[in-house]
Design a protein around this motif. Structure first.
Motif: not given
Length: 1001
Positions: A141-162
């Motif tokens: 979803v990162q960059g697809k929706v206005a008002g929603v900031n997604i921050t990813n992690s490189g750790r295997p299996g990790s969940s992004p911050n939303v």
């Protein structure tokens, strides 16, 4: 003569008629995913000749001539025209009409036509999510929706911050997830291939139906089910590799020795290094980072439907290797594996009663590591990872530093988890306008793991004289019972839908952890038991919680004459984890809308297809706030009451037992429009979102006598305001070529508006008693607090004036008292960006498709704690080496090499720009045409694609990546929310390259 002319005319007429001989054509109408569209109308323009596609999307037309024009229409898709050629068989792909008025959006406890929505809801299709190879669908979803900031992690299996419209809570800003009616706090169990649609409820009026669970926004997800007749089988899979990009350049051995000697000179020491004494030149990042770790995914699904029953069965396998080069010595590696299974079924008993349910199972396993990125950043390059004799190297003469290779190798850890979510429901419609629905769902999570450190010794600073085993087990059991009654009726120009509901929920958690020393390891994890260790060293700790929620809720949706809209909700929530006087609250909301384009005065406007103004207000709650009153006493001790002794505890800490939930109040106003024959659609929204009674620590006076200097309470308020803009353009040039372009921009302004008693909180990591974050009225959440660098001391006279050394930092004397102290600290920057954006395009030409996505943020800062953490002779990065102060250089923005406490205290030098621009995704696909895909009809569609994710990021920050999500920093309460911009041992992102196939039978 006349006879000859008539004969010649008859000849030409006959030739023309013969040249336009009528024929029969066949074809298939499908959507962009190559799923047949039953019920599409196929008509010859200007002729009374048409057909309607069957359940396989097929049609047949007789008496068709070359040059005739087919017009194909289907609800929710843009009409398409096709000119008849010599071919007798046609495959026609319709494009979804994003601006279709009848588009249905999933909202809380129901659906609603897009034109009738008065709040701010974004929809992302499952097809769009699966264009990017991510273990968690939200990463796509990162960059697809206005008002929603997604921050990813490189750790295997990790969940992004939303983060939806900024920070909603200091303690926890994660949104609520609703998957097929099941409420949950994360979706790491969910296979992206199973998702039909993802709906983000961004504003308070849309989310208020979920009350105390919705303060940080709500994401409603629908999974797939059967459609059309017959059975469909689909396979999606990809394989690829990852590559770490933007690895920071560090000083090599000769550069390090040069910097070390300059540092010694700065400190007045003559203890210099001789380059001839060191033959090692170790690149520690190269030592610990793996080349081309592999990522694979396989998903298989079977779906179908009959007249009364629809079903979907999906299984998936995902494996991702981490970027750390682990797996040596006793370490088992660095990877993550997930297996998923899902069954969805819906059935209609008759016209009045239906029932169904779903069950999802997930099994996860990971090989864990200690992540030595910070160790690799600071380790001097002058010693070997492993010496020629097989021993592990360690630095001599420059201090005690860990060998990052040893940190990886002398650690063994594994984690396992399984999760089962089940949901059953029944619906009864005694009459067409009334529907009663009852549902019950359960969510069970079990996780276990261990970590083991053997007896080993690399240096005096690294090793253990006794082995240690840690085992932990945790279990979550949640259930939810919901009942709703809906009345939906139309009276002339009046459309009204009334919903009432009742729900009860229980959430329980239990965790137990055991530690023992002296456990031997023989290579078999199955016999790593605590009882095999030293009995006297065994320690066991456990904890648990149980919370009940009970709610009454209602909603009214009203539309008059297809022009004027009203949406009002109210919810009464109760929670058992708050004191009785504060355990219930009412959360109302209201939204209004005006469909201007349906007014009579707009009917002759051709450029504007739809135009709607909307506004809303609502209140939300957050019940997942921390409590502090249950850990306020000292350890038990023996006390005497007269001559009687007893074991008792004495209160030594102040706490607030009356902590209650946080309240979010939001105003939202916007406009939606479609223009130019629905080719352009857009939305602009303004939001003003205030969190009241926010729970976080504040500083209390030492004179209180309490041992805790911080008090956890409902400490204050803060707000997020901004504007969201979304634009989409789609056009079909001809039957072979179509394209679409999208873009969005979000501005964010965050401010702490009030803290009780004009107090504050200094928090976050720091050096020498100087925390780098301060929560204070007027500042932003997570803002960095420290000294403003005012240059570098160039002369001995300056050094005497500032009681420092030449080459050290000079700090600004902000209060003008001639001294540098606490009163000279100021706010240095914020992790919250001023704006975020995303844009991209897709292009389809015949059987080839190509698309690119771009994302970026601007106006935020990162605190480079890796660079700040200096206690002695740590290594330097290459940027410092090339820009440092040296005698006579007059450089005024970088100091001389040093580990002086004054230079290492929090300052603007360590605050760097966090702006970045990234190519998020590139994908090139080819769909095999029917002539290749097989006249034998072995499959319906076969697509091959190449994909690159994060191949390029442009930024100025001196680190792996400017996409920071708090990393391993753990400083509760606050955690990664407060520390979200601090780079300290953060697991870096990677570029990913994949080859994939999609096959449908």
């Amino acid at each position: 003569m006349k006879l000859k002319l008539l004969t010649l005319l008859a000849f030409f007429i006959t030739t023309i008629v013969v040249g336009q001989e009528a024929k029969t054509i066949t074809g298939t109408v499908q959507d962009p995913s190559e799923i047949p569209l039953p019920g599409a109308e196929v008509k010859i323009v200007d002729k009374d000749n048409f057909d309607v596609t069957d359940f396989d999307g097929k049609f047949t037309l007789e008496n068709v001539e070359e040059g005739d024009v087919l017009r194909i229409t289907y609800l929710g898709f843009s009409p398409q025209e096709v000119t008849i050629t010599e071919s007798n068989d046609y495959i026609i792909t319709l494009q979804e009409d994003a601006a279709a008025l009848d588009e249905v959006v999933v909202v809380g406890y129901g659906t609603q036509q897009k034109q009738d929505i008065t709040g701010s809801i974004a929809v992302v299709s499952g097809e769009e999510l699966n264009k990017q190879p991510n273990v968690n669908p939200l990463s796509s979803v990162q960059g697809k929706v206005a008002g929603v900031n997604i921050t990813n992690s490189g750790r295997p299996g990790s969940s992004p911050n939303v983060r939806i419209r900024g920070v909603g809570s200091v303690s926890n800003s994660d949104p609520l997830y609703v998957v097929d009616g099941v409420l949950t706090d994360n979706i790491d169990y969910l296979n992206p291939a199973d998702i039909e649609s993802l709906n983000i409820l961004k504003d308070a009026s849309s989310a208020a139906i979920y009350g105390i669970r919705a303060a940080n926004g709500v994401i409603v997800i629908e999974t797939k089910n059967g459609r059309g007749e017959g059975v469909s089988v689909s396979y999606d899979g990809y394989a690829g590799f990852k590559k770490v990009t933007n690895i920071p350049d560090l000083a090599n051995a000769s550069q390090y020795i040069q910097l070390y000697n300059e540092k010694q000179a700065f400190e007045g020491s003559e203890n210099l290094l001789d380059p001839n004494d060191y033959n090692a030149d170790t690149d520690w990042f190269e030592e610990i980072i793996k080349d081309a770790p592999v990522i694979t995914s396989h998903n298989l699904s079977v779906s179908g439907s009959s007249e009364k029953t629809r079903y979907y069965i999906g299984v998936g396998y995902f494996n991702e290797e981490g970027i750390l080069d682990a797996g040596r010595n006793i370490n088992s590696g660095n990877d993550y594996t997930r297996i998923t299974g899902r069954l969805n079924i819906d059935s209609d008993i008759n016209d009045y009663i239906s029932f169904g349910g779903s069950i999802a199972y997930t099994d996860t396993r990971s090989n864990d590591v200690q992540e030595p990125f910070y160790q690799a950043y600071i380790a001097p390059p002058i010693f070997n990872a492993i010496n020629q004799d097989g021993t592990y190297g360690f630095p001599e003469g420059v201090g005690n530093f860990a060998n990052p290779r040893g940190t990886l190798d002398f650690y063994r850890g594994k984690s396992e988890g399984n999760r089962v979510l089940a949901n059953v429901y029944a619906e009864i419609s005694p009459i067409e306008s009334i529907q009663f629905r009852t549902s019950f769902s359960g969510d069970n999570r079990s996780n276990k793991g261990f970590s083991y450190t053997p007896e080993y010794r690399i240096s005096t600073n690294q090793g253990s004289d006794i082995s240690t085993l840690n085992r932990n087990n945790a279990e979550n059991d949640n259930w939810l019972w919901e009942n709703t009654l809906t009345w939906d009726e139309t009276f002339g120009k009046h459309d009204i839908t009334v919903l009432g509901g009742f729900s009860r929920e229980e959430r329980s958690f239990y965790r137990i952890e055991g530690i023992a020393n002296g456990v031997d390891f023989n290579g078999d994890d199955a016999i790593l038991y605590l009882d095999l260790g030293d009995v006297d060293s065994e320690r066991v700790n456990d904890e648990g919680t149980k919370t009940h929620f009970q709610s009454l809720f209602g909603r009214v949706q009203y539309k008059f004459d297809n022009r004027y809209l009203l949406n009002a909700t109210i919810r009464n929530d109760g929670a058992s984890n708050f004191p009785s006087e504060n355990n219930t609250e009412i959360f109302p909301s209201v939204g209004l809308g005006w469909i201007v384009s349906n007014e009579e005065f707009m009917q002759n406007t051709t450029a504007i297809n739809t135009l709607k103004f909307k506004g809303s207000w609502g209140r939300l709650g957050n019940a997942t706030v921390p409590r502090g009153f249950d850990v306020t006493a000292t350890n038990p001790d023996i006390y005497f009451f007269g001559e009687q002794s007893a074991i008792a505890r004495s209160i030594s800490e102040f706490s607030d037992p009356s902590i209650f939930w946080e309240i979010v109040e939001e105003y939202d106003a916007g406009v939606e429009f479609t223009l130019f024959e629905n080719k352009l659609d857009g939305e602009v929204n303004y939001y003003n979102r205030e969190t009241q009674d926010a729970v976080f620590n504040i500083t209390q006076l030492a004179s209180s006598g309490a041992t805790n200097t911080n008090l956890l309470t409902n400490a204050g308020s803060f707000k997020n305001t901004g504007v969201e803009v979304s634009l989409n353009w789609a056009d079909q040039i001809n039957t072979d070529l179509n394209y679409s372009i999208y873009g969005n921009l979000t501005t964010i302004s965050n401010e702490i508006t009030n803290i009780i008693g004009a107090s504050f909180l200094n928090t976050g990591p720091g050096l020498f008693g100087n925390p780098i974050i301060r929560l204070e009225e007027g500042a932003e959440i997570g803002a960095y607090y420290g000294y403003q660098v005012d240059g570098v001391i160039q002369t001995e006279a300056e050094a005497a004036e500032y009681n420092s050394r030449v080459g050290a930092f000079r700090f600004a004397d902000l209060n003008g008292d001639g001294l540098i102290g606490e009163d000279d600290k100021t706010f240095l920057g914020s992790p919250i960006p001023e704006f975020t954006y995303g844009f991209g395009f897709s292009l389809n030409y015949k059987n080839i498709d190509f698309g690119m996505d771009f994302v970026g943020v601007a106006g935020n800062e990162i605190y480079n704690f890796n660079r700040n953490s200096r206690f002695g002779n740590e290594n330097w990065d290459l940027d410092f080496y090339e820009n440092r102060w040296t005698p006579g250089s007059n450089i005024n923005n970088y100091p001389a090499p040093n580990s002086d406490q004054n230079s290492s205290r929090p300052s603007s030098f360590y605050v760097e720009k966090g702006d970045y621009f990234r190519i998020r995704n590139i994908q090139l696909g080819y769909t095999l045409p029917p002539s290749i895909a097989g006249d034998s009809e072995l499959w319906d569609s076969f697509r091959i694609y190449l994909n690159a994710q994060n191949p390029l990021t442009v930024f100025e920050y001196n680190g792996f990546s400017p996409e920071i999500n708090g990393g391993s920093v753990d400083n509760p309460p606050g955690g990664s929310v407060v520390n979200s911009g601090i780079d300290r041992n953060v697991y870096p992102l990677s570029a990913t390259y994949n080859l994939g196939v999609s096959l449908n039978f």
